[in-house]
Structure formats: structure tokens, C-alpha cells
Design a protein around this motif. Structure first.
Motif, PDB file in Angstrom:
ATOM      1  N   GLN A  65       9.106  18.959  10.182  1.00 17.86           N
ATOM      2  CA  GLN A  65       9.595  17.798   9.427  1.00 17.86           C
ATOM      3  C   GLN A  65       9.911  18.197   7.985  1.00 17.86           C
ATOM      4  OE1 GLN A  65       6.285  15.238  10.256  1.00 17.86           O
ATOM      5  NE2 GLN A  65       7.091  14.602  12.237  1.00 17.86           N
ATOM      6  N   LYS A  66       9.072  19.084   7.425  1.00 20.88           N
ATOM      7  CA  LYS A  66       9.351  19.558   6.048  1.00 20.88           C
ATOM      8  C   LYS A  66      10.671  20.318   6.011  1.00 20.88           C
ATOM      9  CE  LYS A  66       4.528  19.949   4.692  1.00 20.88           C
ATOM     10  NZ  LYS A  66       3.410  20.870   4.773  1.00 20.88           N
ATOM     11  N   GLU A  67      10.890  21.147   7.071  1.00 23.42           N
ATOM     12  CA  GLU A  67      12.157  21.898   7.129  1.00 23.42           C
ATOM     13  C   GLU A  67      13.349  20.960   7.245  1.00 23.42           C
ATOM     14  OE1 GLU A  67      12.499  25.435   9.772  1.00 23.42           O
ATOM     15  OE2 GLU A  67      10.310  25.234   9.895  1.00 23.42           O
ATOM     16  N   ILE A  68      13.180  19.909   8.053  1.00 25.38           N
ATOM     17  CA  ILE A  68      14.287  18.938   8.205  1.00 25.38           C
ATOM     18  C   ILE A  68      14.620  18.338   6.838  1.00 25.38           C
ATOM     19  CG2 ILE A  68      14.955  16.706   9.198  1.00 25.38           C
ATOM     20  CD1 ILE A  68      13.296  17.426  11.678  1.00 25.38           C
ATOM     21  N   ILE A  69      13.572  17.980   6.083  1.00 19.76           N
ATOM     22  CA  ILE A  69      13.817  17.390   4.759  1.00 19.76           C
ATOM     23  C   ILE A  69      14.609  18.350   3.874  1.00 19.76           C
ATOM     24  CG2 ILE A  69      12.676  16.688   2.605  1.00 19.76           C
ATOM     25  CD1 ILE A  69      10.582  15.313   4.280  1.00 19.76           C
ATOM     26  N   GLU A  70      14.229  19.628   3.899  1.00 16.09           N
ATOM     27  CA  GLU A  70      14.951  20.610   3.072  1.00 16.09           C
ATOM     28  C   GLU A  70      16.404  20.712   3.496  1.00 16.09           C
ATOM     29  OE1 GLU A  70      13.994  22.019   0.224  1.00 16.09           O
ATOM     30  OE2 GLU A  70      12.282  20.693   0.566  1.00 16.09           O
ATOM     31  N   ILE A  71      16.623  20.725   4.826  1.00 19.06           N
ATOM     32  CA  ILE A  71      18.007  20.810   5.342  1.00 19.06           C
ATOM     33  C   ILE A  71      18.816  19.599   4.881  1.00 19.06           C
ATOM     34  CG2 ILE A  71      19.386  20.670   7.468  1.00 19.06           C
ATOM     35  CD1 ILE A  71      17.257  22.457   8.803  1.00 19.06           C
TER      36      ILE A  71
ATOM     37  N   GLU B   3       0.826  -1.199   0.000  1.00 22.25           N
ATOM     38  CA  GLU B   3       0.000   0.000   0.000  1.00 22.25           C
ATOM     39  C   GLU B   3       0.858   1.246   0.000  1.00 22.25           C
ATOM     40  OE1 GLU B   3      -2.762  -0.173   3.210  1.00 22.25           O
ATOM     41  OE2 GLU B   3      -3.429  -2.152   2.549  1.00 22.25           O
ATOM     42  N   VAL B   4       0.366   2.269  -0.650  1.00 17.20           N
ATOM     43  CA  VAL B   4       1.039   3.557  -0.599  1.00 17.20           C
ATOM     44  C   VAL B   4       0.364   4.333   0.528  1.00 17.20           C
ATOM     45  CG1 VAL B   4       1.538   5.666  -1.843  1.00 17.20           C
ATOM     46  CG2 VAL B   4       1.492   3.481  -3.051  1.00 17.20           C
ATOM     47  N   ILE B   5       1.153   4.688   1.525  1.00 10.52           N
ATOM     48  CA  ILE B   5       0.574   5.368   2.678  1.00 10.52           C
ATOM     49  C   ILE B   5       0.881   6.857   2.570  1.00 10.52           C
ATOM     50  CG2 ILE B   5       0.637   5.546   5.197  1.00 10.52           C
ATOM     51  CD1 ILE B   5       1.673   2.555   5.032  1.00 10.52           C
ATOM     52  N   THR B   6      -0.141   7.671   2.734  1.00 11.24           N
ATOM     53  CA  THR B   6       0.073   9.116   2.670  1.00 11.24           C
ATOM     54  C   THR B   6       0.257   9.603   4.095  1.00 11.24           C
ATOM     55  OG1 THR B   6      -1.539   9.058   0.914  1.00 11.24           O
ATOM     56  CG2 THR B   6      -0.879  11.242   1.706  1.00 11.24           C
ATOM     57  N   ILE B   7       1.351  10.317   4.345  1.00  6.34           N
ATOM     58  CA  ILE B   7       1.512  10.866   5.694  1.00  6.34           C
ATOM     59  C   ILE B   7       1.555  12.382   5.629  1.00  6.34           C
ATOM     60  CG2 ILE B   7       2.619   8.877   6.817  1.00  6.34           C
ATOM     61  CD1 ILE B   7       5.276  10.391   6.368  1.00  6.34           C
ATOM     62  N   GLU B   8       0.978  12.971   6.653  1.00  4.08           N
ATOM     63  CA  GLU B   8       0.928  14.429   6.739  1.00  4.08           C
ATOM     64  C   GLU B   8       2.175  14.865   7.506  1.00  4.08           C
ATOM     65  OE1 GLU B   8      -0.981  17.741   5.707  1.00  4.08           O
ATOM     66  OE2 GLU B   8      -1.995  15.821   5.462  1.00  4.08           O
ATOM     67  N   LEU B   9       3.023  15.687   6.870  1.00  5.46           N
ATOM     68  CA  LEU B   9       4.239  16.110   7.564  1.00  5.46           C
ATOM     69  C   LEU B   9       4.004  17.422   8.311  1.00  5.46           C
ATOM     70  CD1 LEU B   9       7.078  15.469   4.964  1.00  5.46           C
ATOM     71  CD2 LEU B   9       6.339  14.017   6.837  1.00  5.46           C
ATOM     72  N   LYS B  10       4.639  17.502   9.488  1.00  6.60           N
ATOM     73  CA  LYS B  10       4.573  18.767  10.231  1.00  6.60           C
ATOM     74  C   LYS B  10       5.560  19.749   9.580  1.00  6.60           C
ATOM     75  CE  LYS B  10       5.521  16.990  14.287  1.00  6.60           C
ATOM     76  NZ  LYS B  10       5.844  16.874  15.678  1.00  6.60           N
ATOM     77  N   ASP B  11       5.368  21.050   9.860  1.00  6.76           N
ATOM     78  CA  ASP B  11       6.251  22.044   9.253  1.00  6.76           C
ATOM     79  C   ASP B  11       7.714  21.764   9.555  1.00  6.76           C
ATOM     80  OD1 ASP B  11       4.246  23.326   8.042  1.00  6.76           O
ATOM     81  OD2 ASP B  11       4.010  24.911   9.557  1.00  6.76           O
TER      82      ASP B  11
END
Ligand code: ADP
Length: 217
Positions: A16-22, A6-14
């Protein structure tokens, strides 16, 4: 039962999004370095980092740091796994007749270097015998040279089987769920309204481990 990846959609917190960018811009980057950028302690980031690694967005390499996992790579990998069928990774079956002695079946197991053997009756699958079945027979004082292997096998209809066209991840799931080492690969033949199984091959944990190693290479 029908299993699907299954493809699971997860809602990221702000954050967490910043961590990904870093991570995308500085990879590999340690959790200390990420924490410094936020001006917080490493433990304050622990739960965000574990959400991101568990969801497969980041990969943590010990002593190196975090990497961003390109989602198109991830999807390509899932697509690749989904199309691999049992037929693509199978081994030849090791088969003996149910009338063969336990002793001769043990010799076959050694010679063929396998952990379980398919037992046939009139050419069709009748059961499976494994190392543990032989050990049980040995400690039970069985006369190994005279007892037919059919007397100590796990028998049909309790045999878990797979089919050439079954996706490999579904067969792997059967191995894990039933806590066994291998599955007979069969073709169903209906004779006089009754199902029989012709043994075409064998799928063991080793086949799946080899596939896993090949994929990483
Ligand atoms: P080992 O004896 O080396 O632990 P397994 O875990 O494969 O090997 O076997 C454990 C038990 O499950 C044995 O009694 C064996 O007969 C049985 N068994 C093995 N393969 C199957 C199968 N495909 N379906 C049902 N039973 C099986």
C-alpha cells in the motif's frame, strides 16, 4: 451524547505504501497502470486500493484515475468543519401559535416554502409540525379549519433541538439519527425552576447542503 471527529491511525502494508508512492509520482493514474507496474492483475490490487480510498489517502475519479490526497489539506478541512457552528448557517424560524388552525398552518407552510414549522405556546417552543403530520390529519378526516395545530403536532419534550453554539456536524448527526428534516435552534430559559425554549432559528437539511456546496466552491 458527545460526538467527536476521530483521527484514526491505520497501519499500511508495504504494497500500500508503494501504491501511494506510485500515485504521488504519476497522478492521475488508472488502476490498470498501477497493476502493470506491479506486474499483477487489476483485481489483485482491488483490496489495497479500496483500503487506501476508504481511508482518504487516495481519491478515485471515475474515468480519470487515482489521486493522492495531501493529508494537510484533509486536516485543514476537518479543522474547518469543526469550527462551523449552527449559528453560522441557520435560517429564520417559521413559527405559529398552537391555537392557529391546521388550515392556516398549512397556508403558512406553503407561503414560507418550508417543510416544518415550530409551534409555540405562550411564546415558547411547544412542538413541531411537518408535512407528514398534515397528511396524517388529512387522511384522518380532521376538520382542518377548526382543529388547532397544537392537536396534531409532535410535542415537547420529544422535540430534538439544537443551540447556536453547537458544532454543525453534531446538529447534522441529530438530523440523521432522528430521521427528521430540521431542528429548532433554541435558547433555554429557566422560569420558576422549569426549562422553556425560546425559538431563535431553524436548521434544515437545506442549510447543511448549502454549506457543503459553499465549501466545495
Ligand atoms: P416530513 O413530514 O416532511 O417527512 P420530518 O421528517 O421532519 O418531515 O418529520 C417527520 C416527523 O418527525 C413528523 O411527525 C414531525 O412532527 C416530527 N419532527 C420533525 N422535526 C422534529 C424535531 N426537530 N424533533 C422531533 N420531531 C420532529
Amino acid at each position: 451524547m458527545n460526538y467527536k471527529l476521530e483521527v484514526i491511525t491505520i497501519e499500511l502494508k508495504d504494497r500500500q505504501k508503494e501504491i501511494i508512492e506510485i500515485v504521488k509520482n504519476n497522478q492521475p493514474i488508472t488502476s490498470e497502470a498501477i497493476a502493470q507496474m506491479f506486474g499483477v492483475t487489476r483485481s489483485a490490487l482491488r483490496s489495497d486500493l479500496s483500503v487506501l480510498t476508504m481511508s482518504g489517502l487516495l481519491e478515485a475519479k471515475p474515468k480519470v484515475g487515482y489521486y493522492y490526497v495531501d493529508q494537510s489539506d484533509r486536516e485543514r478541512m476537518l479543522d474547518f468543519i469543526k469550527v462551523i457552528k449552527v449559528d453560522d448557517v441557520k435560517s429564520l424560524p417559521i413559527v405559529v401559535d398552537e391555537k392557529v388552525s391546521v388550515y392556516d398552518a398549512i397556508v403558512t407552510m406553503f407561503l414560507e416554502d418550508v417543510g416544518s414549522i415550530c409551534i409555540i405556546s405562550d411564546g415558547y417552543l411547544a412542538g413541531v409540525v411537518s408535512r407528514k403530520d398534515f397528511l396524517k390529519a388529512a387522511i384522518g378526516g380532521t376538520d382542518m379549519k377548526h382543529m388547532p395545530v397544537g392537536m396534531i403536532m409532535t410535542r415537547m419534550p420529544n422535540i430534538v433541538v439544537t443551540y447556536p453554539k453547537e458544532p454543525i456536524y453534531e446538529a447534522a448527526r441529530k438530523i440523521i439519527e432522528h430521521e427528521i428534516d430540521a431542528l429548532p435552534i433554541v435558547e433555554e430559559v429557566v422560569l420558576n425552576g422549569k426549562s422553556h425554549y425560546k425559538v431563535l432559528g431553524r436548521l434544515s437539511k437545506t442549510n447543511i447542503t448549502k454549506l457543503f456546496v459553499n465549501m466545495t466552491e
